[in-house]
Design a protein around this motif. Structure first.
Motif, PDB file in Angstrom:
ATOM      1  N   ASN A   7       0.909  -1.298  -0.021  1.00 16.61           N
ATOM      2  CA  ASN A   7      -0.009  -0.081  -0.077  1.00 16.61           C
ATOM      3  C   ASN A   7       1.016   1.196   0.053  1.00 16.61           C
ATOM      4  OD1 ASN A   7      -2.182   1.697   0.063  1.00 16.61           O
ATOM      5  ND2 ASN A   7      -2.858   1.223   2.011  1.00 16.61           N
ATOM      6  N   PRO A   8       1.646   1.757  -1.191  1.00 18.27           N
ATOM      7  CA  PRO A   8       2.569   2.487  -1.162  1.00 18.27           C
ATOM      8  C   PRO A   8       2.019   3.909  -1.073  1.00 18.27           C
ATOM      9  CG  PRO A   8       1.940   1.688  -3.460  1.00 18.27           C
ATOM     10  CD  PRO A   8       1.462   1.077  -2.262  1.00 18.27           C
ATOM     11  N   ASP A   9       2.910   4.777  -0.188  1.00 15.54           N
ATOM     12  CA  ASP A   9       2.534   6.322  -0.538  1.00 15.54           C
ATOM     13  C   ASP A   9       4.000   6.952  -0.658  1.00 15.54           C
ATOM     14  OD1 ASP A   9       2.012   8.782   0.215  1.00 15.54           O
ATOM     15  OD2 ASP A   9       2.126   8.800   2.529  1.00 15.54           O
ATOM     16  N   PHE A  10       3.951   7.289  -1.791  1.00 20.78           N
ATOM     17  CA  PHE A  10       5.339   7.802  -2.180  1.00 20.78           C
ATOM     18  C   PHE A  10       5.542   9.211  -1.834  1.00 20.78           C
ATOM     19  CE2 PHE A  10       4.181   4.541  -5.282  1.00 20.78           C
ATOM     20  CZ  PHE A  10       5.020   3.580  -4.889  1.00 20.78           C
ATOM     21  N   SER A  11       4.593   9.811  -1.055  1.00 22.07           N
ATOM     22  CA  SER A  11       4.876  11.384  -1.006  1.00 22.07           C
ATOM     23  C   SER A  11       6.230  11.546  -0.032  1.00 22.07           C
ATOM     24  CB  SER A  11       3.720  11.822  -0.189  1.00 22.07           C
ATOM     25  OG  SER A  11       3.361  11.181   1.118  1.00 22.07           O
ATOM     26  N   ASP A  16      12.644  22.328  -0.401  1.00 21.73           N
ATOM     27  CA  ASP A  16      11.920  23.682   0.101  1.00 21.73           C
ATOM     28  C   ASP A  16      11.026  23.431   1.072  1.00 21.73           C
ATOM     29  OD1 ASP A  16      13.214  24.819  -2.144  1.00 21.73           O
ATOM     30  OD2 ASP A  16      11.751  24.482  -3.436  1.00 21.73           O
ATOM     31  N   GLY A  17      10.791  22.318   1.485  1.00 24.45           N
ATOM     32  CA  GLY A  17       9.873  22.054   2.795  1.00 24.45           C
ATOM     33  C   GLY A  17       8.348  21.636   2.216  1.00 24.45           C
ATOM     34  N   LYS A  18       8.244  21.523   1.010  1.00 25.29           N
ATOM     35  CA  LYS A  18       6.766  21.220   0.595  1.00 25.29           C
ATOM     36  C   LYS A  18       6.650  19.820   0.225  1.00 25.29           C
ATOM     37  CE  LYS A  18       6.502  25.809  -1.829  1.00 25.29           C
ATOM     38  NZ  LYS A  18       6.036  26.363  -2.753  1.00 25.29           N
ATOM     39  N   ARG A  19       5.365  19.396   0.645  1.00 29.30           N
ATOM     40  CA  ARG A  19       5.075  17.998   0.349  1.00 29.30           C
ATOM     41  C   ARG A  19       4.669  17.707  -1.007  1.00 29.30           C
ATOM     42  NH1 ARG A  19       0.263  14.563   0.832  1.00 29.30           N
ATOM     43  NH2 ARG A  19       0.612  12.763   1.531  1.00 29.30           N
ATOM     44  N   VAL A  20       5.526  16.563  -1.596  1.00 29.31           N
ATOM     45  CA  VAL A  20       5.202  16.171  -2.908  1.00 29.31           C
ATOM     46  C   VAL A  20       4.387  14.848  -3.062  1.00 29.31           C
ATOM     47  CG1 VAL A  20       6.328  15.415  -5.313  1.00 29.31           C
ATOM     48  CG2 VAL A  20       7.383  17.260  -3.766  1.00 29.31           C
ATOM     49  N   ALA A  21       3.442  14.801  -3.871  1.00 26.64           N
ATOM     50  CA  ALA A  21       2.554  13.497  -3.766  1.00 26.64           C
ATOM     51  C   ALA A  21       2.133  13.262  -5.214  1.00 26.64           C
ATOM     52  CB  ALA A  21       1.309  13.776  -2.848  1.00 26.64           C
ATOM     53  N   GLY A  22       1.451  12.151  -5.394  1.00 29.08           N
ATOM     54  CA  GLY A  22       0.838  11.946  -6.669  1.00 29.08           C
ATOM     55  C   GLY A  22       2.073  11.296  -7.735  1.00 29.08           C
ATOM     56  N   ALA A  23       1.658  11.737  -8.856  1.00 26.86           N
ATOM     57  CA  ALA A  23       2.417  11.223 -10.013  1.00 26.86           C
ATOM     58  C   ALA A  23       4.058  11.597  -9.796  1.00 26.86           C
ATOM     59  CB  ALA A  23       2.136  11.743 -11.174  1.00 26.86           C
ATOM     60  N   HIS A  29      10.380   8.472  -6.607  1.00 25.30           N
ATOM     61  CA  HIS A  29      10.607   7.152  -6.065  1.00 25.30           C
ATOM     62  C   HIS A  29      11.294   6.032  -7.116  1.00 25.30           C
ATOM     63  CE1 HIS A  29      10.122   3.706  -3.669  1.00 25.30           C
ATOM     64  NE2 HIS A  29       9.433   3.039  -4.649  1.00 25.30           N
ATOM     65  N   VAL A  30      10.697   6.034  -8.242  1.00 24.11           N
ATOM     66  CA  VAL A  30      11.007   4.981  -9.318  1.00 24.11           C
ATOM     67  C   VAL A  30      12.428   5.540  -9.784  1.00 24.11           C
ATOM     68  CG1 VAL A  30      10.629   4.170 -11.672  1.00 24.11           C
ATOM     69  CG2 VAL A  30       8.818   4.414 -10.135  1.00 24.11           C
ATOM     70  N   PHE A  31      12.636   6.745 -10.352  1.00 22.66           N
ATOM     71  CA  PHE A  31      13.968   7.004 -10.893  1.00 22.66           C
ATOM     72  C   PHE A  31      14.915   7.472  -9.882  1.00 22.66           C
ATOM     73  CE2 PHE A  31      10.606   7.414 -14.138  1.00 22.66           C
ATOM     74  CZ  PHE A  31      11.309   6.670 -15.046  1.00 22.66           C
ATOM     75  N   THR A  32      14.525   8.156  -8.719  1.00 24.02           N
ATOM     76  CA  THR A  32      15.651   8.591  -7.699  1.00 24.02           C
ATOM     77  C   THR A  32      16.264   7.417  -6.650  1.00 24.02           C
ATOM     78  OG1 THR A  32      14.862  10.725  -8.149  1.00 24.02           O
ATOM     79  CG2 THR A  32      16.378  10.487  -6.158  1.00 24.02           C
ATOM     80  N   GLU A  33      15.128   6.967  -6.191  1.00 26.88           N
ATOM     81  CA  GLU A  33      15.325   5.934  -5.023  1.00 26.88           C
ATOM     82  C   GLU A  33      15.476   4.566  -5.449  1.00 26.88           C
ATOM     83  OE1 GLU A  33      12.024   6.193  -2.235  1.00 26.88           O
ATOM     84  OE2 GLU A  33      12.438   8.375  -1.812  1.00 26.88           O
ATOM     85  N   MET A  34      14.850   4.008  -6.316  1.00 26.37           N
ATOM     86  CA  MET A  34      14.702   2.802  -6.979  1.00 26.37           C
ATOM     87  C   MET A  34      15.819   2.693  -8.101  1.00 26.37           C
ATOM     88  SD  MET A  34      12.676   0.901  -5.276  1.00 26.37           S
ATOM     89  CE  MET A  34      12.713  -0.475  -5.948  1.00 26.37           C
ATOM     90  N   GLY A  35      16.170   3.718  -8.622  1.00 35.74           N
ATOM     91  CA  GLY A  35      17.215   3.601  -9.832  1.00 35.74           C
ATOM     92  C   GLY A  35      16.792   3.418 -11.213  1.00 35.74           C
TER      93      GLY A  35
END
Length: 66
Positions: A7-11, A16-23, A29-35
């Motif tokens: 049940n992923p939450d990629f936010s 800049d301290g702003k919450r990033v969510a959605g696409a 997550h896919v390109f930076t964290e997973m490679g």
């Protein structure tokens, strides 16, 4: 290989301290964290295989040597 949750939450909070969510968060997550896409797909595939084995191990037939 990093774990992928069922049940992923990629936010996340950006620099800049702003919450990033959605696409945008999913792409991060896919390109930076997973490679990349292949590594993400591999992690998801392994997760599904592990879940299948855990759910069906008692039902799988045990074969001896031929």
């Amino acid at each position: 290989m990093k774990n992928v949750t069922k049940n992923p939450d990629f936010s996340y909070i950006n620099k800049d301290g702003k919450r990033v969510a959605g696409a945008a968060a999913f792409n991060h997550h896919v390109f930076t964290e997973m490679g990349g896409i292949q590594q993400y797909n591999d992690a998801v595939g392994i997760m599904y295989i592990e879940a299948f084995v855990q759910d069906n191990l008692p039902c799988l037939p045990i074969r001896g040597p031929p």
